[in-house]
Each structure stands twice: as C-alpha cells, then as structure tokens.
Design a protein around this motif. Structure first.
Motif, short mmCIF file in Angstrom:
data_model
loop_
_atom_site.label_atom_id
_atom_site.label_comp_id
_atom_site.label_asym_id
_atom_site.label_seq_id
_atom_site.Cartn_x
_atom_site.Cartn_y
_atom_site.Cartn_z
N TRP A 38 0.80 -1.23 0.00
CA TRP A 38 0.00 0.00 0.00
C TRP A 38 0.83 1.28 0.00
O TRP A 38 0.33 2.34 -0.32
CB TRP A 38 -1.00 0.02 1.16
N LEU A 39 2.12 1.20 0.34
CA LEU A 39 2.92 2.42 0.40
C LEU A 39 4.07 2.36 -0.60
O LEU A 39 3.99 2.93 -1.68
CB LEU A 39 3.42 2.66 1.83
N MET A 40 5.16 1.66 -0.24
CA MET A 40 6.33 1.54 -1.11
C MET A 40 7.13 0.31 -0.70
O MET A 40 7.05 -0.14 0.45
CB MET A 40 7.27 2.75 -0.95
N GLU A 41 7.95 -0.18 -1.63
CA GLU A 41 8.92 -1.22 -1.28
C GLU A 41 9.79 -0.69 -0.16
O GLU A 41 10.03 0.52 -0.09
CB GLU A 41 9.78 -1.59 -2.49
N ASN A 42 10.28 -1.59 0.70
CA ASN A 42 11.00 -1.14 1.87
C ASN A 42 11.79 -2.29 2.48
O ASN A 42 11.61 -3.44 2.10
CB ASN A 42 10.01 -0.60 2.91
N ASP A 43 12.64 -1.96 3.44
CA ASP A 43 13.34 -2.97 4.23
C ASP A 43 13.08 -2.71 5.72
O ASP A 43 13.95 -2.85 6.56
CB ASP A 43 14.83 -3.02 3.90
N PHE A 44 11.85 -2.37 6.04
CA PHE A 44 11.40 -1.99 7.37
C PHE A 44 11.38 -3.18 8.33
O PHE A 44 11.00 -4.29 7.96
CB PHE A 44 9.99 -1.39 7.29
N GLU A 45 11.76 -2.93 9.57
CA GLU A 45 11.57 -3.85 10.69
C GLU A 45 11.04 -3.04 11.86
O GLU A 45 11.57 -1.97 12.15
CB GLU A 45 12.89 -4.51 11.09
N PRO A 46 10.01 -3.54 12.55
CA PRO A 46 9.40 -2.76 13.64
C PRO A 46 10.19 -2.85 14.95
O PRO A 46 9.73 -3.43 15.93
CB PRO A 46 8.01 -3.39 13.77
N ARG A 47 11.37 -2.28 14.97
CA ARG A 47 12.18 -2.24 16.19
C ARG A 47 12.91 -0.91 16.28
O ARG A 47 13.38 -0.38 15.26
CB ARG A 47 13.14 -3.41 16.26
N VAL A 48 12.96 -0.38 17.47
CA VAL A 48 13.63 0.91 17.70
C VAL A 48 15.08 0.80 17.24
O VAL A 48 15.77 -0.18 17.52
CB VAL A 48 13.54 1.31 19.19
N GLY A 49 15.52 1.82 16.51
CA GLY A 49 16.89 1.87 16.00
C GLY A 49 17.05 1.31 14.60
O GLY A 49 18.10 1.48 13.98
N CYS A 50 16.02 0.64 14.07
CA CYS A 50 16.10 0.08 12.72
C CYS A 50 16.19 1.22 11.71
O CYS A 50 15.34 2.10 11.66
CB CYS A 50 14.87 -0.77 12.43
N LYS A 51 17.26 1.21 10.92
CA LYS A 51 17.39 2.15 9.82
C LYS A 51 16.92 1.43 8.57
O LYS A 51 17.36 0.33 8.27
CB LYS A 51 18.83 2.61 9.67
N PHE A 52 16.00 2.08 7.85
CA PHE A 52 15.42 1.43 6.68
C PHE A 52 15.16 2.46 5.60
O PHE A 52 15.28 3.66 5.83
CB PHE A 52 14.12 0.69 7.06
N CYS A 53 14.81 1.98 4.42
CA CYS A 53 14.50 2.86 3.30
C CYS A 53 13.16 2.46 2.68
O CYS A 53 12.80 1.29 2.66
CB CYS A 53 15.57 2.76 2.21
N PHE A 54 12.47 3.47 2.20
CA PHE A 54 11.37 3.26 1.27
C PHE A 54 11.98 3.47 -0.10
O PHE A 54 12.67 4.47 -0.33
CB PHE A 54 10.23 4.26 1.50
N TYR A 55 11.74 2.53 -1.00
CA TYR A 55 12.33 2.58 -2.33
C TYR A 55 11.26 2.95 -3.34
O TYR A 55 10.21 2.32 -3.40
CB TYR A 55 12.93 1.22 -2.71
N SER A 56 11.56 3.96 -4.14
CA SER A 56 10.60 4.41 -5.13
C SER A 56 11.24 4.40 -6.51
O SER A 56 12.40 4.77 -6.68
CB SER A 56 10.15 5.84 -4.80
N GLN A 57 10.50 3.97 -7.49
CA GLN A 57 10.94 3.96 -8.88
C GLN A 57 10.21 5.02 -9.69
O GLN A 57 10.12 4.93 -10.89
CB GLN A 57 10.67 2.57 -9.49
N SER A 58 9.67 6.03 -9.00
CA SER A 58 8.79 6.98 -9.67
C SER A 58 9.48 7.86 -10.70
O SER A 58 8.88 8.24 -11.68
CB SER A 58 8.07 7.85 -8.64
N LEU A 59 10.74 8.22 -10.49
CA LEU A 59 11.44 9.08 -11.43
C LEU A 59 12.80 8.48 -11.77
O LEU A 59 13.75 8.61 -11.01
CB LEU A 59 11.62 10.48 -10.84
N PRO A 60 12.90 7.82 -12.92
CA PRO A 60 14.16 7.19 -13.31
C PRO A 60 15.32 8.19 -13.31
O PRO A 60 15.18 9.32 -13.77
CB PRO A 60 13.89 6.66 -14.72
N GLY A 61 16.45 7.77 -12.74
CA GLY A 61 17.63 8.62 -12.72
C GLY A 61 17.69 9.59 -11.55
O GLY A 61 18.69 10.27 -11.35
#
Length: 160
Positions: free
Chosen positions: A30-53
């Motif tokens: 429902w939002l974006m591809e990600n490498d999320f984990e529900p734990r304090v301190g987790c650094k993650f990214c939402f990955y978007s392919q909306s604008l190539p380059g």
C-alpha cells in the motif's frame, strides 16, 4: 512546524491495521517497497521507482514502537537537510480502529531557499520546489494511500 495531521477510521482491529503499518511485505503493497523492521533503531528505506535517474528513496529510522498503539519514525529524502517525523497512532474504537497520521516537518529541513517554504498560517502545502517527494505526500499522497490503497490491502489480508 509544518506538516499534516490526518485521521481515518477502518472497520478492522488495531492489530490488523498495525500489521499493514509494520510488516514489510504488506507495507510495500500500500505504500512503497522497503526494508522496514518494527524495532527501535532500525534504519530502513522506502524505495521508489517513480522518477528514473533521480534518487527518490526515503531514508528512515524507527524511534518508537508501542505495538499496536503507536509507531514513530524519521523520514528524509535527498532534498531535505533534516529528517521529518512520521507518527502513527492507532486507537481501538467501536467497530474498528481510528488511525491518526501526523507528518511533522521543520521549516529548516529543506536545502532549498528558506523563503520558498510556506508557513502554516499561509498554507498547509509545501511547494514542490522544496522537496517534490515530501510535497507529493503532504499535498495528497498520504490521503490517496490512506483512503484508497490501505483499505484495499486491508480487505485483501486475512484476519489477525
């Protein structure tokens, strides 16, 4: 502080809504591809392919987890000098869950010229020239995801 505050009711349990906010696979639906984990301190990214380059990825860090009531993480794209804060609050109500999203942004979070940021008194909107990624979410993107996409995915998932 600039930002957005949105409340929406879902006819599902807080545990079921929580799953869509905190499970990497359902979050991606429902939002974006990600490498999320529900734990304090987790650094993650939402990955978007909306604008190539163009780097449209959003870098985040989980700063609070109170299952199934509250989730807080930072949100920073490449055009922001400081992160903003995303706060999800879930409240059990008769017949389902009241979900509240707050996305808070400091005016100093942008690398663009300070004068180009509207104050909350002038407008609730952030101009796309400041951070088109953030602007897209504050100017209707969250609304679309929460009102169109999330209910669809909630209906698809099995009961919690």
């Amino acid at each position: 502080m600039l930002g957005l505050s949105k409340e929406i009711f879902y006819p599902y349990s807080p545990e079921r809504v929580w799953l869509l906010l905190t499970n990497s696979r359902t979050l991606a639906k429902w939002l974006m591809e990600n490498d999320f984990e529900p734990r304090v301190g987790c650094k993650f990214c939402f990955y978007s392919q909306s604008l190539p380059g163009i780097d449209t990825n959003i870098r985040c860090e989980v700063i609070e987890v109170d299952e199934p009531n509250r989730l807080v993480y930072t949100w920073q794209d490449c055009m922001m000098s400081q992160s903003s804060i995303v706060i999800w609050t879930l409240k059990a109500v008769e017949g389902g869950t009241q979900l509240r999203l707050q996305h808070r942004i400091r005016e100093t979070a942008f690398t663009a010229v300070r004068e180009s940021v509207y104050s909350q008194r002038q407008s609730r909107y952030i101009k796309a020239s400041d951070s088109f990624i953030l602007a897209s979410y504050l100017n209707g993107g969250w609304e679309k995801k929460l009102c169109d996409r999330l209910p669809f995915v909630l209906g698809e998932t099995s009961s919690v």
